[in-house]
Design a protein around this motif. Structure first.
Motif, mmCIF file in Angstrom:
data_model
loop_
_atom_site.group_PDB
_atom_site.id
_atom_site.type_symbol
_atom_site.label_atom_id
_atom_site.label_comp_id
_atom_site.label_asym_id
_atom_site.label_seq_id
_atom_site.Cartn_x
_atom_site.Cartn_y
_atom_site.Cartn_z
ATOM 1 N N PRO A 170 27.420 83.786 58.576
ATOM 2 C CA PRO A 170 27.861 82.510 57.994
ATOM 3 C C PRO A 170 28.203 81.465 59.047
ATOM 4 C CG PRO A 170 28.951 84.341 56.897
ATOM 5 C CD PRO A 170 28.235 84.916 58.082
ATOM 6 N N LEU A 209 21.796 81.133 54.188
ATOM 7 C CA LEU A 209 22.576 82.364 54.355
ATOM 8 C C LEU A 209 22.037 83.458 53.440
ATOM 9 C CD1 LEU A 209 25.091 83.665 55.718
ATOM 10 C CD2 LEU A 209 26.309 83.151 53.590
ATOM 11 N N VAL A 211 23.032 86.468 51.596
ATOM 12 C CA VAL A 211 24.266 87.096 51.121
ATOM 13 C C VAL A 211 24.028 88.585 50.914
ATOM 14 C CG1 VAL A 211 25.906 87.193 49.206
ATOM 15 C CG2 VAL A 211 25.131 84.982 50.082
ATOM 16 N N THR A 215 29.005 89.959 53.404
ATOM 17 C CA THR A 215 29.224 88.513 53.508
ATOM 18 C C THR A 215 30.669 88.128 53.242
ATOM 19 O OG1 THR A 215 26.931 88.037 52.886
ATOM 20 C CG2 THR A 215 28.541 86.261 52.606
ATOM 21 N N ARG A 218 32.870 88.728 56.157
ATOM 22 C CA ARG A 218 32.598 87.773 57.228
ATOM 23 C C ARG A 218 33.224 86.416 56.921
ATOM 24 N NH1 ARG A 218 26.781 89.942 56.897
ATOM 25 N NH2 ARG A 218 26.704 91.550 58.522
ATOM 26 N N TRP A 263 30.179 81.331 48.221
ATOM 27 C CA TRP A 263 29.729 80.831 49.510
ATOM 28 C C TRP A 263 29.477 79.325 49.460
ATOM 29 C CZ3 TRP A 263 29.042 80.008 54.334
ATOM 30 C CH2 TRP A 263 27.917 79.329 54.824
#
Length: 333
Positions: A170, A209, A211, A215, A218, A263
């Motif tokens: 990320p 990104l 996922v 994730t 992170r 996200w």
């Protein structure tokens, strides 16, 4: 899924019961932290007199709950998402629903859709729902879900380009996000999130990104690192919301779509925060951090420290203690 319960604390339960008397918001769009902070203080070990005093003082700023309204018969449950004035009817809907089905079943039914608007009200719907779930308090869960539904914030959907999702880190994607000029316009965090999410190219960049099952950890660690360095108020909400999502994900058979939705809100809030390193603060022992959070009169310290301590238990590492140490203010030498 079994819902975890708190130990029976009469003071906490009395204030969770009393919370139904108050509106979910006050002061022109600010979220009530009464039930969330009360549970966090309880889990941190606040003595009953301190918990009582904190709740009494905090409640003076809140507004009475509006008159009860019935859910419109025949309306789909998601029909009024994002309408703040719909909080009373959502209270009625979720109160009825939870009286007929278990909390796990209701959460499993609504979380996928609610996560699509999780950045509304600075992620407080998500955060309050996680605390209500852990408290195993049915009316508080109904009110939390109602707040989330009423403040639900639709962000532009990501482009349908799965081949763009090639980056697992990320931080690498966050560095590439196209941003409007700082400072971002908007009175509230959610206002600024919406501005960033609508910026040309943001959706394409965020969609890079990939996922996966790592994730969320992170993202959580990244938020803790940035908060430890900056003490930024928007980033604080990323730290606590990542904890909340970890609490709720076990309800879902497929958690990755929920993380994907989170996200997008996370990335927009990270970008909108304008967080800059201010220099490290001395890392404190947990006992001192927890004591400072219990003694603090603001409505974020207990939640921050509680989230950091719970995340350290789940993920390990010392970044959580570094982030939580910002609660302890030492005099300059």
């Amino acid at each position: 899924m079994p819902i975890p319960s708190s130990a029976h604390n009469p003071t906490l339960l009395a204030w969770l019961d009393a919370g139904a008397r108050y509106h979910a918001e006050y002061g022109n769009g600010l979220s009530s932290h009464l039930p969330m902070a009360a549970f966090a203080l309880h889990r941190l070990g606040a003595p009953a007199p301190r918990l009582q005093a904190w709740c009494e003082a905090y409640a003076t700023r809140l507004q009475p709950a509006p008159a009860a309204e019935a859910w419109p018969a025949g309306d789909a449950w998601a029909a009024h998402l994002g309408r703040r004035e719909a909080w009373p009817i959502y209270r009625d809907l979720f109160t009825q629903w939870l009286s007929q089905e278990g909390a796990g079943d209701v959460l499993e039914a609504v979380l996928p859709r609610l996560m699509q608007g999780c950045a509304g009200a600075a992620f407080h719907g998500l955060i309050r729902t996680a605390y209500a779930t852990q408290a195993a308090h049915r009316q508080e869960l109904a009110d939390a879900l109602a707040h989330w539904a009423a403040t639900w914030l639709a962000l532009d959907p990501p482009p349908a380009a799965p081949h763009h999702a090639t980056e697992a880190d990320p931080a690498a994607v966050l560095r590439r996000l196209p941003l409007p000029p700082l400072p971002i316009a908007g009175r509230l965090i959610a206002d600024r999130v919406a501005v960033v999410a609508a910026w040309p190219g943001f959706g394409d960049a965020a969609a890079q990104l990939r996922v996966d099952e790592h994730t969320l950890e992170r993202l959580a660690r990244g938020a803790a690192e940035l908060y430890a360095a900056s003490g930024n108020f928007t980033v604080l909400h990323l730290l606590t919301s990542a904890h909340a999502l970890r609490v709720l994900l076990p309800v879902l058979d497929d958690p990755l779509p929920a993380v994907q939705a989170y996200w997008r809100g996370f990335a927009a809030a990270w970008a909108a925060s304008g967080a800059r390193p201010l220099g490290a603060v001395p890392v404190q022992p947990w006992a001192r951090i927890v004591a400072a959070a219990i003694a603090a009169d603001d409505d974020h310290s207990a939640k921050l420290v509680d989230s950091c301590r719970e995340q350290q238990r789940a993920y390990g590492g010392d970044v959580w203690r570094r982030a939580a140490s910002r609660v302890v203010q030492q005099p300059a030498n």
